[in-house]
Structures are given as structure tokens and as C-alpha cells.
Motif scaffolding. Structure first.
Motif, PDB file in Angstrom:
ATOM      1  N   SER A  17      58.840   0.317  26.652  1.00 39.62           N
ATOM      2  CA  SER A  17      58.137   0.700  25.430  1.00 39.62           C
ATOM      3  C   SER A  17      56.693   1.104  25.733  1.00 39.62           C
ATOM      4  CB  SER A  17      58.157  -0.461  24.431  1.00 39.62           C
ATOM      5  OG  SER A  17      57.423  -0.121  23.277  1.00 39.62           O
ATOM      6  N   ASN A  18      56.033   0.342  26.591  1.00 38.59           N
ATOM      7  CA  ASN A  18      54.633   0.629  26.930  1.00 38.59           C
ATOM      8  C   ASN A  18      54.444   1.993  27.578  1.00 38.59           C
ATOM      9  OD1 ASN A  18      53.639  -1.736  25.846  1.00 38.59           O
ATOM     10  ND2 ASN A  18      53.461  -2.793  27.798  1.00 38.59           N
ATOM     11  N   ILE A  19      55.471   2.466  28.295  1.00 40.60           N
ATOM     12  CA  ILE A  19      55.341   3.789  28.929  1.00 40.60           C
ATOM     13  C   ILE A  19      56.019   4.879  28.093  1.00 40.60           C
ATOM     14  CG2 ILE A  19      55.049   2.814  31.246  1.00 40.60           C
ATOM     15  CD1 ILE A  19      57.958   3.805  31.849  1.00 40.60           C
ATOM     16  N   GLY A  20      56.470   4.507  26.898  1.00 40.12           N
ATOM     17  CA  GLY A  20      57.039   5.487  25.980  1.00 40.12           C
ATOM     18  C   GLY A  20      58.445   5.948  26.301  1.00 40.12           C
ATOM     19  N   HIS A  21      59.219   5.092  26.989  1.00 41.06           N
ATOM     20  CA  HIS A  21      60.569   5.504  27.383  1.00 41.06           C
ATOM     21  C   HIS A  21      61.633   4.449  27.079  1.00 41.06           C
ATOM     22  CE1 HIS A  21      59.414   9.300  29.046  1.00 41.06           C
ATOM     23  NE2 HIS A  21      58.378   8.700  29.600  1.00 41.06           N
ATOM     24  N   LEU A  22      61.443   3.728  25.989  1.00 38.18           N
ATOM     25  CA  LEU A  22      62.451   2.768  25.556  1.00 38.18           C
ATOM     26  C   LEU A  22      63.768   3.476  25.260  1.00 38.18           C
ATOM     27  CD1 LEU A  22      62.819  -0.254  24.873  1.00 38.18           C
ATOM     28  CD2 LEU A  22      62.217   0.322  22.515  1.00 38.18           C
ATOM     29  N   ASP A  23      63.684   4.732  24.873  1.00 36.06           N
ATOM     30  CA  ASP A  23      64.871   5.526  24.533  1.00 36.06           C
ATOM     31  C   ASP A  23      65.845   5.690  25.698  1.00 36.06           C
ATOM     32  OD1 ASP A  23      62.908   7.214  25.793  1.00 36.06           O
ATOM     33  OD2 ASP A  23      64.072   8.951  25.120  1.00 36.06           O
ATOM     34  N   LEU A  24      65.398   5.448  26.925  1.00 38.99           N
ATOM     35  CA  LEU A  24      66.318   5.540  28.065  1.00 38.99           C
ATOM     36  C   LEU A  24      67.469   4.544  27.906  1.00 38.99           C
ATOM     37  CD1 LEU A  24      63.932   5.985  31.123  1.00 38.99           C
ATOM     38  CD2 LEU A  24      65.420   7.703  30.063  1.00 38.99           C
ATOM     39  N   LEU A  25      67.183   3.390  27.319  1.00 41.05           N
ATOM     40  CA  LEU A  25      68.241   2.403  27.102  1.00 41.05           C
ATOM     41  C   LEU A  25      69.305   2.964  26.174  1.00 41.05           C
ATOM     42  CD1 LEU A  25      66.115  -0.853  26.693  1.00 41.05           C
ATOM     43  CD2 LEU A  25      67.407  -0.122  28.711  1.00 41.05           C
ATOM     44  N   LYS A  26      68.881   3.641  25.127  1.00 40.34           N
ATOM     45  CA  LYS A  26      69.821   4.236  24.173  1.00 40.34           C
ATOM     46  C   LYS A  26      70.651   5.331  24.836  1.00 40.34           C
ATOM     47  CE  LYS A  26      69.978   6.511  19.683  1.00 40.34           C
ATOM     48  NZ  LYS A  26      69.204   7.120  18.616  1.00 40.34           N
ATOM     49  N   LYS A  27      70.021   6.103  25.703  1.00 42.04           N
ATOM     50  CA  LYS A  27      70.726   7.198  26.376  1.00 42.04           C
ATOM     51  C   LYS A  27      71.740   6.685  27.397  1.00 42.04           C
ATOM     52  CE  LYS A  27      66.928  10.460  25.861  1.00 42.04           C
ATOM     53  NZ  LYS A  27      65.846  11.178  26.548  1.00 42.04           N
ATOM     54  N   LEU A  28      71.433   5.580  28.031  1.00 48.36           N
ATOM     55  CA  LEU A  28      72.271   5.073  29.124  1.00 48.36           C
ATOM     56  C   LEU A  28      73.391   4.125  28.688  1.00 48.36           C
ATOM     57  CD1 LEU A  28      69.538   4.295  31.784  1.00 48.36           C
ATOM     58  CD2 LEU A  28      71.331   6.032  31.979  1.00 48.36           C
ATOM     59  N   TYR A  29      73.148   3.378  27.615  1.00 53.88           N
ATOM     60  CA  TYR A  29      74.059   2.285  27.300  1.00 53.88           C
ATOM     61  C   TYR A  29      74.656   2.424  25.907  1.00 53.88           C
ATOM     62  CZ  TYR A  29      71.538   0.676  31.355  1.00 53.88           C
ATOM     63  OH  TYR A  29      70.959   0.602  32.593  1.00 53.88           O
ATOM     64  N   ASN A  30      75.915   2.000  25.787  1.00 53.34           N
ATOM     65  CA  ASN A  30      76.664   2.097  24.542  1.00 53.34           C
ATOM     66  C   ASN A  30      76.081   1.187  23.468  1.00 53.34           C
ATOM     67  OD1 ASN A  30      78.820   2.870  22.850  1.00 53.34           O
ATOM     68  ND2 ASN A  30      79.969   1.051  23.451  1.00 53.34           N
ATOM     69  N   LYS A  31      75.927  -0.060  23.796  1.00 52.95           N
ATOM     70  CA  LYS A  31      75.374  -1.048  22.878  1.00 52.95           C
ATOM     71  C   LYS A  31      74.260  -1.781  23.592  1.00 52.95           C
ATOM     72  CE  LYS A  31      77.468  -2.163  18.981  1.00 52.95           C
ATOM     73  NZ  LYS A  31      76.784  -2.175  17.722  1.00 52.95           N
TER      74      LYS A  31
END
Length: 165
Positions: A17-31
Motif C-alpha cells: 500500500s505504501n508504494i501504491g501497488h496493493l492492487d498486485l494482490l488483486k491481480k495475482l490472487y483469486n481471493k
């Protein structure tokens, strides 16, 4: 190939989140699940640089979940944080494909429990392999700038693993 179900601890959430890339989790993982204790650590604890910002609630794809076996928490006679303990319990309860932990002691406990683990750097390497990012080096540098300690040897291993020699 189906995306894996993961349980994430507080440090990887905060760092990404601090580096602005929390969205990688959403892109990589189903749940993406987090334990209630992790939610409280992230939103009420002192580790998030953006105090009082509830970035978890802002990302509806992260599911905050109460562990079912509250007694299991009492069996962890360790110096782990409650969030780490609940993360491992939740990973077992959800039969998670992966548990994302950075703390070395927590990772050792997870391995003893046969929980498959990866850390924040492993998430970045997976993101590169899945072509969500082009290279990990700028992300590693951002993480270091945001307070994550990465030894020189781990930095080199991560770059090598990501084919960025």
C-alpha cells in the motif's frame, strides 16, 4: 490456471500500500483474506505511515475474516504478533493455497505447520512472471525507501530470481 486463494499478514499489506501497488494482490490472487487481528493492526496500529487511513475497507476485494478456532490462538506460545498467529490459523482454516508473511519467525512457524508461504518480494517476483510488472528492481528500491530492510544478498537473490541480473 486458477488464481490461488491467499491469506495476507499486515506487513505485506502495508508495504504494498505504501508504494501504491496493493492492487498486485488483486491481480495475482483469486481471493485475498486477512484475519481480523491483521485488519486492526493495519488500521489502528502504528505501522502505517498514513495513520488513520483504512485502505483495507477501500479495497472491497480484501475480505476481513474472523478465525473460527479462537482456542487455536492460545496454543501459539511464541513471541509472534497476534496478527501473524491469526494469519496462520486463517490460512489453515481456509485451506489457503498461499500465506503471505514477511516476518522470519512467523515464516518458520508457518513452515512447521506445512503452510505454503511467500513474502512481499515473492509477490513482486510472481507479478513479474505473470507480466503485471516489467521489472522488480524499482519496486525493491521503493520498498527500501519506505522502510523495508532488504539485505544486499536478498536484494541480489530477488533480482536473480526475477531474471534481472
Amino acid at each position: 490456471m486458477d488464481k490461488p486463494l491467499v491469506v495476507v499478514n499486515s506487513t505485506p499489506l502495508i508495504l504494498l500500500s505504501n508504494i501504491g501497488h496493493l492492487d498486485l494482490l488483486k491481480k495475482l490472487y483469486n481471493k485475498v483474506f486477512i484475519a481480523e487481528a491483521v485488519y486492526h493492526e493495519v488500521t489502528e496500529g502504528g505501522t502505517d505511515k498514513r495513520k488513520n487511513v483504512d485502505f483495507i475497507s477501500q479495497n472491497k476485494w480484501i475480505e476481513v475474516t474472523k478465525i473460527q478456532n479462537d482456542n487455536a490462538r492460545k496454543t501459539f506460545v511464541t513471541s509472534l504478533h497476534i496478527g501473524e498467529v491469526e494469519t496462520m490459523i486463517l490460512a489453515m482454516e481456509k485451506s489457503a493455497d498461499l500465506c503471505i508473511l514477511d516476518d522470519l519467525l512467523a515464516r518458520k512457524h508457518a513452515k512447521r505447520l506445512n503452510i505454503k508461504i511467500v513474502g512481499t518480494l515473492g509477490v513482486l517476483i510472481a507479478a513479474k512472471k505473470m507480466k503485471h510488472i516489467n521489472e522488480i528492481k524499482p519496486f525493491l528500491d521503493q520498498l527500501i525507501s519506505n522502510g523495508m530492510f532488504i539485505s544486499n544478498s536478498l536484494y541480489s537473490i530477488a533480482l536473480s530470481t526475477a531474471d534481472e541480473n
